[in-house]
Design a protein around this motif. Structure first.
Motif, mmCIF file in Angstrom:
data_model
loop_
_atom_site.group_PDB
_atom_site.id
_atom_site.type_symbol
_atom_site.label_atom_id
_atom_site.label_comp_id
_atom_site.label_asym_id
_atom_site.label_seq_id
_atom_site.Cartn_x
_atom_site.Cartn_y
_atom_site.Cartn_z
ATOM 1 N N UNK A 30 -8.417 -15.854 -21.477
ATOM 2 C CA UNK A 30 -7.764 -15.831 -20.164
ATOM 3 C C UNK A 30 -7.292 -14.407 -19.875
ATOM 4 N N UNK A 31 -7.534 -13.978 -18.650
ATOM 5 C CA UNK A 31 -7.193 -12.619 -18.238
ATOM 6 C C UNK A 31 -6.397 -12.690 -16.937
ATOM 7 N N UNK A 32 -5.258 -12.034 -16.901
ATOM 8 C CA UNK A 32 -4.484 -11.897 -15.670
ATOM 9 C C UNK A 32 -4.813 -10.543 -15.050
ATOM 10 N N UNK A 33 -5.264 -10.578 -13.787
ATOM 11 C CA UNK A 33 -5.740 -9.386 -13.099
ATOM 12 C C UNK A 33 -4.867 -9.128 -11.876
ATOM 13 N N UNK A 34 -4.308 -7.941 -11.793
ATOM 14 C CA UNK A 34 -3.617 -7.531 -10.569
ATOM 15 C C UNK A 34 -4.661 -6.984 -9.594
ATOM 16 N N UNK A 35 -4.975 -7.766 -8.557
ATOM 17 C CA UNK A 35 -5.928 -7.307 -7.551
ATOM 18 C C UNK A 35 -5.186 -6.693 -6.376
ATOM 19 N N UNK A 36 -5.868 -5.782 -5.702
ATOM 20 C CA UNK A 36 -5.251 -4.968 -4.655
ATOM 21 C C UNK A 36 -6.035 -5.123 -3.363
ATOM 22 N N UNK A 37 -5.337 -5.389 -2.277
ATOM 23 C CA UNK A 37 -5.960 -5.413 -0.961
ATOM 24 C C UNK A 37 -6.098 -3.989 -0.425
ATOM 25 N N UNK A 38 -7.195 -3.761 0.284
ATOM 26 C CA UNK A 38 -7.432 -2.441 0.896
ATOM 27 C C UNK A 38 -6.629 -2.241 2.174
ATOM 28 N N UNK A 39 -6.098 -3.312 2.739
ATOM 29 C CA UNK A 39 -5.374 -3.173 4.004
ATOM 30 C C UNK A 39 -4.090 -2.357 3.804
ATOM 31 N N UNK A 40 -3.897 -1.405 4.702
ATOM 32 C CA UNK A 40 -2.785 -0.458 4.601
ATOM 33 C C UNK A 40 -3.183 0.844 3.947
ATOM 34 N N UNK A 41 -4.407 0.869 3.331
ATOM 35 C CA UNK A 41 -4.865 2.048 2.606
ATOM 36 C C UNK A 41 -5.942 2.831 3.355
ATOM 37 N N UNK A 42 -6.587 2.216 4.330
ATOM 38 C CA UNK A 42 -7.793 2.780 4.921
ATOM 39 C C UNK A 42 -7.503 3.948 5.862
ATOM 40 N N UNK A 43 -8.503 4.815 6.092
ATOM 41 C CA UNK A 43 -8.296 5.977 6.967
ATOM 42 C C UNK A 43 -7.820 5.613 8.366
ATOM 43 N N UNK A 44 -8.328 4.508 8.942
ATOM 44 C CA UNK A 44 -7.877 4.166 10.293
ATOM 45 C C UNK A 44 -6.439 3.650 10.316
ATOM 46 N N UNK A 45 -5.840 3.478 9.126
ATOM 47 C CA UNK A 45 -4.421 3.121 9.018
ATOM 48 C C UNK A 45 -3.590 4.303 8.518
ATOM 49 N N UNK A 46 -4.232 5.456 8.373
ATOM 50 C CA UNK A 46 -3.512 6.660 7.981
ATOM 51 C C UNK A 46 -3.576 7.009 6.508
ATOM 52 N N UNK A 47 -4.174 6.137 5.680
ATOM 53 C CA UNK A 47 -4.310 6.382 4.234
ATOM 54 C C UNK A 47 -2.972 6.589 3.538
ATOM 55 N N UNK A 48 -1.908 6.046 4.122
ATOM 56 C CA UNK A 48 -0.559 6.180 3.553
ATOM 57 C C UNK A 48 0.111 4.811 3.617
ATOM 58 N N UNK A 49 -0.026 3.984 2.566
ATOM 59 C CA UNK A 49 0.498 2.612 2.638
ATOM 60 C C UNK A 49 1.994 2.531 2.905
ATOM 61 N N UNK A 50 2.798 3.414 2.299
ATOM 62 C CA UNK A 50 4.251 3.350 2.506
ATOM 63 C C UNK A 50 4.571 3.567 3.983
ATOM 64 N N UNK A 51 3.922 4.525 4.578
ATOM 65 C CA UNK A 51 4.194 4.807 6.000
ATOM 66 C C UNK A 51 3.669 3.683 6.889
ATOM 67 N N UNK A 52 2.435 3.207 6.612
ATOM 68 C CA UNK A 52 1.855 2.186 7.488
ATOM 69 C C UNK A 52 2.658 0.895 7.415
ATOM 70 N N UNK A 53 2.937 0.422 6.211
ATOM 71 C CA UNK A 53 3.715 -0.815 6.100
ATOM 72 C C UNK A 53 5.151 -0.610 6.580
ATOM 73 N N UNK A 54 5.672 0.606 6.421
ATOM 74 C CA UNK A 54 7.016 0.894 6.916
ATOM 75 C C UNK A 54 7.133 0.697 8.415
ATOM 76 N N UNK A 55 6.072 1.001 9.146
ATOM 77 C CA UNK A 55 6.099 0.797 10.606
ATOM 78 C C UNK A 55 6.209 -0.681 10.960
ATOM 79 N N UNK A 56 5.927 -1.539 9.998
ATOM 80 C CA UNK A 56 6.017 -2.985 10.230
ATOM 81 C C UNK A 56 7.233 -3.589 9.530
ATOM 82 N N UNK A 57 8.162 -2.746 9.147
ATOM 83 C CA UNK A 57 9.426 -3.222 8.618
ATOM 84 C C UNK A 57 9.469 -3.453 7.127
ATOM 85 N N UNK A 58 8.450 -3.007 6.391
ATOM 86 C CA UNK A 58 8.421 -3.186 4.941
ATOM 87 C C UNK A 58 9.118 -2.007 4.273
ATOM 88 N N UNK A 59 10.115 -2.303 3.444
ATOM 89 C CA UNK A 59 10.840 -1.248 2.734
ATOM 90 C C UNK A 59 9.928 -0.576 1.712
#
Length: 375
Positions: free
Chosen positions: A59-88
């Motif tokens: 059995x293997x536990x895998x931390x998978x990552x979504x690309x949303x918030x990371x892509x160039x059309x979102x600025x390639x800066x997840x902290x900033x992009x999600x921050x605009x939507x109220x995420x600390x």
């Protein structure tokens, strides 16, 4: 301590955000997503070195990552992009931030962050890898649904003006039910919302292809990859035909929810911590159980689910029908004309997705309609 009769046991909630290495890790092995364990936009090839090696049944536990918030059309800066939507900032996953900053991705590569590959010791071409999906845990309390690149079901119409649209969707979880939430309009004075149930699954599940050419992450195929089948929730099994020694399994594209079709290009995409058991089915046993499979097959508690894929949806349906006929003949010895009649009378053929260049169809064959083989 025993809970007294008539008193509900307290519910133990997971941490709000599952940062790498924190919270429950139920697998025997743990595979985080780091710049050294992922590829961004490409799938592993047969010549790639594994990032983890396990014996069948592990059995293997895998931390998978979504690309949303990371892509160039979102600025390639997840902290900033999600921050605009109220995420600390502390509620943005640190592996997402690290991968966005340090993992190469070519202009022609796909969007998906793919974790792996994992070698399954002893796997050989002709065998089948059984990926038993034991658990999916949400790593964050939010997701994103996007329409971009003119690749949804209405590519000439949406998105308007060709502008990428990424819709932020928080999760409401009252301890009994979890739902995604979307507003009805963009008017801040309009408080109306729609809520929909979540059913977490991994969109990308696959094994490596022969040779050294890494496949693009978007189109699915015989190897699996970006199959986007909503039935791959916890409790299901995905069977994948092994093409290279060691199988080289990988996972990614985590979802919180998706409707069959995934018409806007993406569904509710968000990072998951998934625990799988990697079992090996030898060639002869796989033939008896599934036939000579030409692509992924899913098993749920209620259904066996063969698949068909092609850029042409009509051809994808035909491939799926042939795969279903093959399965009925191999597993239950059903005559072809009777299997064809059964499929027409009793089996639903669903569109998996129409947005991944190669379209997908899956059939739901009810296990309860048949006596299980005794072999």
């Amino acid at each position: 301590m025993t809970t007294p009769p008539g008193v509900r046991a307290p519910r133990v909630l997971q941490p709000r955000v599952l940062q790498p290495g924190t919270g429950p890790v139920p697998g025997e092995e743990y595979l985080p997503s780091t710049p050294g364990t992922v590829r961004w936009g490409r799938l592993p090839a047969g010549t790639d070195a594994p990032v983890l090696s396990v014996r069948p049944g592990t059995t293997v536990t895998i931390d998978t990552v979504s690309h949303e918030g990371m892509l160039p059309d979102q600025g390639s800066d997840p902290v900033r992009w999600f921050g605009r939507h109220g995420v600390a900032p502390q509620d943005v996953l640190t592996d997402v931030v690290e991968i966005a900053a340090a993992t190469p991705r070519g202009d022609d590569d796909g969007p998906h962050v793919v974790t792996g590959p994992i070698e399954v010791v002893g796997a050989q071409p002709g065998d089948v890898l059984a990926v038993r999906l034991l658990e999916h845990r949400r790593r964050v309390p939010y997701g994103v649904i996007s329409n971009r690149h003119g690749r949804g079901a209405l590519p000439a119409e949406l998105p308007r003006e060709g502008e990428a649209v990424s819709v932020f969707a928080p999760v409401e979880d009252d301890g009994e039910h979890a739902r995604g939430v979307l507003p009805l309009t963009t008017d801040p004075a309009d408080r109306r919302r729609t809520r929909f149930p979540l059913a977490e699954f991994l969109g990308v599940l696959g094994v490596a292809t022969p040779g050294g050419q890494r496949p693009h992450s978007v189109p699915p195929g015989r190897h699996g990859g970006n199959i986007d089948i909503t039935l791959t929730t916890a409790g299901s099994t995905v069977y994948l035909p092994v093409a290279v020694p060691g199988a080289l399994f990988y996972a990614g594209d985590p979802h919180f929810a998706q409707g069959n079709g995934e018409v806007a290009l993406t569904a509710m995409e968000a990072s998951l911590r998934s625990t799988v058991r990697l079992d090996l089915v030898p060639h002869d046993e796989a033939l008896a159980l599934l036939g000579e499979i030409s692509g992924p097959v899913v098993r749920t508690a209620e259904h066996l689910v063969p698949t068909g894929m092609d850029p042409d949806l009509d051809v994808a349906v035909q491939h799926c029908v042939r795969a279903a006929l093959n399965l009925l003949q191999a597993r239950w010895g059903m005559d072809e004309h009777l299997a064809y009649a059964y499929l027409s009378a009793a089996t639903d053929f669903d569109i998996s997705q129409v947005v991944d260049q190669v379209k997908g169809v899956h059939a739901r064959i009810r296990l309860a309609d048949f006596e299980e083989p005794t072999a």
